[in-house]
Design a protein around this motif. Structure first.
Motif, PDB file in Angstrom:
ATOM      1  N   LEU A   1      37.982  42.604  50.131  1.00  0.00           N
ATOM      2  CA  LEU A   1      38.014  41.296  49.486  1.00  0.00           C
ATOM      3  C   LEU A   1      38.905  41.318  48.250  1.00  0.00           C
ATOM      4  O   LEU A   1      39.726  40.425  48.035  1.00  0.00           O
ATOM      5  CB  LEU A   1      36.595  40.873  49.086  1.00  0.00           C
ATOM      6  CG  LEU A   1      35.597  40.621  50.209  1.00  0.00           C
ATOM      7  CD1 LEU A   1      34.193  40.436  49.639  1.00  0.00           C
ATOM      8  CD2 LEU A   1      35.994  39.404  51.019  1.00  0.00           C
ATOM      9  N   GLY A   2      38.737  42.355  47.432  1.00  0.00           N
ATOM     10  CA  GLY A   2      39.482  42.429  46.181  1.00  0.00           C
ATOM     11  C   GLY A   2      40.981  42.504  46.363  1.00  0.00           C
ATOM     12  O   GLY A   2      41.740  41.921  45.579  1.00  0.00           O
ATOM     13  N   CYS A   3      41.435  43.233  47.394  1.00  0.00           N
ATOM     14  CA  CYS A   3      42.876  43.294  47.662  1.00  0.00           C
ATOM     15  C   CYS A   3      43.427  41.905  47.980  1.00  0.00           C
ATOM     16  O   CYS A   3      44.521  41.537  47.522  1.00  0.00           O
ATOM     17  CB  CYS A   3      43.155  44.239  48.836  1.00  0.00           C
ATOM     18  SG  CYS A   3      43.073  45.993  48.429  1.00  0.00           S
ATOM     19  N   GLN A   4      42.682  41.132  48.735  1.00  0.00           N
ATOM     20  CA  GLN A   4      43.109  39.778  49.079  1.00  0.00           C
ATOM     21  C   GLN A   4      43.139  38.878  47.846  1.00  0.00           C
ATOM     22  O   GLN A   4      44.126  38.185  47.576  1.00  0.00           O
ATOM     23  CB  GLN A   4      42.163  39.186  50.130  1.00  0.00           C
ATOM     24  CG  GLN A   4      42.229  39.849  51.483  1.00  0.00           C
ATOM     25  CD  GLN A   4      43.524  39.540  52.212  1.00  0.00           C
ATOM     26  OE1 GLN A   4      44.086  38.453  52.071  1.00  0.00           O
ATOM     27  NE2 GLN A   4      43.995  40.495  52.991  1.00  0.00           N
ATOM     28  N   VAL A   5      42.036  38.890  47.107  1.00  0.00           N
ATOM     29  CA  VAL A   5      41.924  37.996  45.956  1.00  0.00           C
ATOM     30  C   VAL A   5      42.943  38.347  44.876  1.00  0.00           C
ATOM     31  O   VAL A   5      43.651  37.476  44.360  1.00  0.00           O
ATOM     32  CB  VAL A   5      40.501  38.036  45.380  1.00  0.00           C
ATOM     33  CG1 VAL A   5      40.410  37.197  44.109  1.00  0.00           C
ATOM     34  CG2 VAL A   5      39.495  37.542  46.412  1.00  0.00           C
ATOM     35  N   ALA A   6      43.022  39.626  44.530  1.00  0.00           N
ATOM     36  CA  ALA A   6      43.941  40.038  43.468  1.00  0.00           C
ATOM     37  C   ALA A   6      45.387  39.732  43.831  1.00  0.00           C
ATOM     38  O   ALA A   6      46.167  39.287  42.979  1.00  0.00           O
ATOM     39  CB  ALA A   6      43.765  41.528  43.171  1.00  0.00           C
ATOM     40  N   SER A   7      45.760  39.963  45.084  1.00  0.00           N
ATOM     41  CA  SER A   7      47.131  39.680  45.521  1.00  0.00           C
ATOM     42  C   SER A   7      47.436  38.189  45.423  1.00  0.00           C
ATOM     43  O   SER A   7      48.497  37.784  44.932  1.00  0.00           O
ATOM     44  CB  SER A   7      47.341  40.156  46.959  1.00  0.00           C
ATOM     45  OG  SER A   7      47.205  41.548  47.064  1.00  0.00           O
ATOM     46  N   ALA A   8      46.497  37.358  45.893  1.00  0.00           N
ATOM     47  CA  ALA A   8      46.718  35.912  45.866  1.00  0.00           C
ATOM     48  C   ALA A   8      46.806  35.388  44.440  1.00  0.00           C
ATOM     49  O   ALA A   8      47.664  34.552  44.120  1.00  0.00           O
ATOM     50  CB  ALA A   8      45.595  35.201  46.622  1.00  0.00           C
ATOM     51  N   LEU A   9      45.932  35.879  43.554  1.00  0.00           N
ATOM     52  CA  LEU A   9      45.937  35.397  42.174  1.00  0.00           C
ATOM     53  C   LEU A   9      47.173  35.872  41.423  1.00  0.00           C
ATOM     54  O   LEU A   9      47.777  35.103  40.654  1.00  0.00           O
ATOM     55  CB  LEU A   9      44.670  35.859  41.453  1.00  0.00           C
ATOM     56  CG  LEU A   9      43.484  34.889  41.487  1.00  0.00           C
ATOM     57  CD1 LEU A   9      43.077  34.529  42.906  1.00  0.00           C
ATOM     58  CD2 LEU A   9      42.290  35.463  40.729  1.00  0.00           C
ATOM     59  N   ALA A  10      47.561  37.124  41.652  1.00  0.00           N
ATOM     60  CA  ALA A  10      48.766  37.627  40.982  1.00  0.00           C
ATOM     61  C   ALA A  10      49.998  36.867  41.446  1.00  0.00           C
ATOM     62  O   ALA A  10      50.837  36.457  40.633  1.00  0.00           O
ATOM     63  CB  ALA A  10      48.921  39.121  41.259  1.00  0.00           C
TER      64      ALA A  10
ATOM     65  N   GLY B   1      38.229  36.636  51.536  1.00  0.00           N
ATOM     66  CA  GLY B   1      38.943  36.824  50.275  1.00  0.00           C
ATOM     67  C   GLY B   1      39.819  35.643  49.921  1.00  0.00           C
ATOM     68  O   GLY B   1      39.901  35.239  48.752  1.00  0.00           O
ATOM     69  N   GLN B   2      40.477  35.060  50.917  1.00  0.00           N
ATOM     70  CA  GLN B   2      41.338  33.915  50.641  1.00  0.00           C
ATOM     71  C   GLN B   2      40.532  32.667  50.314  1.00  0.00           C
ATOM     72  O   GLN B   2      40.993  31.798  49.565  1.00  0.00           O
ATOM     73  CB  GLN B   2      42.280  33.670  51.816  1.00  0.00           C
ATOM     74  CG  GLN B   2      43.328  34.762  52.015  1.00  0.00           C
ATOM     75  CD  GLN B   2      44.202  34.973  50.787  1.00  0.00           C
ATOM     76  OE1 GLN B   2      44.538  34.032  50.067  1.00  0.00           O
ATOM     77  NE2 GLN B   2      44.590  36.213  50.540  1.00  0.00           N
TER      78      GLN B   2
ATOM     79  N   CYS C   1      33.816  40.818  44.475  1.00  0.00           N
ATOM     80  CA  CYS C   1      34.409  41.295  45.722  1.00  0.00           C
ATOM     81  C   CYS C   1      33.777  42.608  46.167  1.00  0.00           C
ATOM     82  O   CYS C   1      34.414  43.413  46.860  1.00  0.00           O
ATOM     83  CB  CYS C   1      35.918  41.471  45.559  1.00  0.00           C
ATOM     84  SG  CYS C   1      36.804  39.944  45.205  1.00  0.00           S
ATOM     85  N   THR C   2      32.546  42.843  45.759  1.00  0.00           N
ATOM     86  CA  THR C   2      31.857  44.066  46.146  1.00  0.00           C
ATOM     87  C   THR C   2      31.262  43.905  47.542  1.00  0.00           C
ATOM     88  O   THR C   2      31.271  42.814  48.115  1.00  0.00           O
ATOM     89  CB  THR C   2      30.761  44.432  45.127  1.00  0.00           C
ATOM     90  OG1 THR C   2      29.811  43.360  45.049  1.00  0.00           O
ATOM     91  CG2 THR C   2      31.371  44.663  43.757  1.00  0.00           C
TER      92      THR C   2
ATOM     93  N   LEU D   1      30.841  32.098  38.700  1.00  0.00           N
ATOM     94  CA  LEU D   1      30.954  33.232  39.609  1.00  0.00           C
ATOM     95  C   LEU D   1      31.371  32.758  40.990  1.00  0.00           C
ATOM     96  O   LEU D   1      30.812  31.779  41.509  1.00  0.00           O
ATOM     97  CB  LEU D   1      29.594  33.949  39.707  1.00  0.00           C
ATOM     98  CG  LEU D   1      29.412  34.970  40.829  1.00  0.00           C
ATOM     99  CD1 LEU D   1      30.269  36.207  40.586  1.00  0.00           C
ATOM    100  CD2 LEU D   1      27.933  35.365  40.959  1.00  0.00           C
ATOM    101  N   ILE D   2      32.353  33.439  41.582  1.00  0.00           N
ATOM    102  CA  ILE D   2      32.723  33.209  42.971  1.00  0.00           C
ATOM    103  C   ILE D   2      32.418  34.482  43.739  1.00  0.00           C
ATOM    104  O   ILE D   2      32.957  35.550  43.428  1.00  0.00           O
ATOM    105  CB  ILE D   2      34.202  32.821  43.117  1.00  0.00           C
ATOM    106  CG1 ILE D   2      34.476  31.512  42.378  1.00  0.00           C
ATOM    107  CG2 ILE D   2      34.577  32.687  44.598  1.00  0.00           C
ATOM    108  CD1 ILE D   2      35.933  31.100  42.375  1.00  0.00           C
ATOM    109  N   SER D   3      31.539  34.378  44.727  1.00  0.00           N
ATOM    110  CA  SER D   3      31.082  35.540  45.464  1.00  0.00           C
ATOM    111  C   SER D   3      31.379  35.361  46.946  1.00  0.00           C
ATOM    112  O   SER D   3      31.357  34.242  47.465  1.00  0.00           O
ATOM    113  CB  SER D   3      29.574  35.733  45.254  1.00  0.00           C
ATOM    114  OG  SER D   3      29.112  36.889  45.914  1.00  0.00           O
ATOM    115  N   ALA D   4      31.654  36.463  47.635  1.00  0.00           N
ATOM    116  CA  ALA D   4      31.908  36.409  49.078  1.00  0.00           C
ATOM    117  C   ALA D   4      31.346  37.650  49.737  1.00  0.00           C
ATOM    118  O   ALA D   4      31.063  38.663  49.081  1.00  0.00           O
ATOM    119  CB  ALA D   4      33.406  36.280  49.367  1.00  0.00           C
TER     120      ALA D   4
END
Length: 257
Positions: free
Chosen positions: A40-49, A198-199, A126-127, A147-150
């Motif tokens: 999840l974190g790889c998706q979120v961090a990439s999209a936000l960056a 994640g997206q 994203c845990t 908080l946004i949780s998935a």
């Protein structure tokens, strides 16, 4: 105001209805605390960056394993054994050099974590375990930070946004079923499902941070990767919730004095 390079970079954002230069600048000035830099974190961090979020705190004490590679797309075979947060920062900086990344690779470093939470307007969880999500939810409630949780396991992806500043539910309010509490290690995971979860988080985060739209606080978005069906459920607030009811009751008591 945006400079010429930024206008060119974010030109497709600026063509959107309700998205203007001010919305993009809000993203550039935003800070996010992200727990977990796995699937999840790889998706979120990439999209936000890529979208221009200006500052991110990456919290993860895990190391990269070969079993991570099918769904954690910031990492390669050469990264196995290295810290996820540190490798992710390197890859994300190559994508977006204007962003500032802070790495916390020790979950027990409470001082470092809480120092960032006091200056972060959004937490993204994203845990991959029910226990960690409950702990992060408690932090969000305590610090009064949205908080946004998935979660993603098997063929199911879910995503929800909570806001402790309003009187809605928190993550601990509903009684989650056993399927949702299983990790991908226990149940397996279809890699594209992680990307979808994640997206969904990234879309909610970017809409909120840019000011174009608030998430539907307390709504559970549920995606089934076997039939491609997306459903939405409203989570009811639990007046006896062990996490948020104590906070709200103490606030109500303070108002009555």
């Amino acid at each position: 105001m945006l400079n010429a390079s930024e206008y060119s970079r974010y030109s497709r954002h600026l063509l959107l209805d309700d998205f203007d230069e001010h919305a993009q600048r809000r993203l550039n000035n935003a800070k996010v605390t992200l727990f977990g830099v796995g699937g999840l974190g790889c998706q979120v961090a990439s999209a936000l960056a890529a979208a221009g979020v200006g500052e991110m705190v990456l919290i993860d004490d895990d190391t990269i394993e070969i079993s991570n590679l099918p769904r954690q797309w910031l990492f390669t075979e050469k990264d196995i054994g290295q810290k996820k947060a540190e490798v992710a920062r390197t890859r994300l900086l190559a994508m977006q050099s204007a962003c500032t990344f802070h790495c916390i690779t020790n979950f027990n470093d409470i001082a470092a974590r809480d120092a960032h939470l006091t200056t972060s307007p959004l937490i993204i969880d994203c845990t991959d375990s029910f226990t960690s999500r409950l702990a992060i939810n408690a932090l969000a409630v305590t610090h009064s930070v949205p908080l946004i949780s998935a979660a993603a396991s098997g063929f199911i992806a879910t995503a929800t946004a909570f806001n402790p500043e309003i009187s809605g539910p928190c993550y601990a309010c509903p009684e989650y079923n056993s399927e949702q509490s299983l990790t991908c290690f226990e149940q397996g995971i279809f890699s594209p499902v992680v990307a979808i979860a994640g997206q969904l988080q990234a879309m909610m985060a970017l809409s909120y941070l840019s000011g174009i739209r608030n998430p539907e606080w307390g709504s559970l978005h549920h995606f089934n990767g076997q039939n491609l069906l997306m459903r939405q459920f409203n989570i009811q607030k639990n007046p006896d919730c062990p996490t948020c009811s104590k906070i709200h009751r103490s606030e109500d008591h303070a108002h009555s004095l």
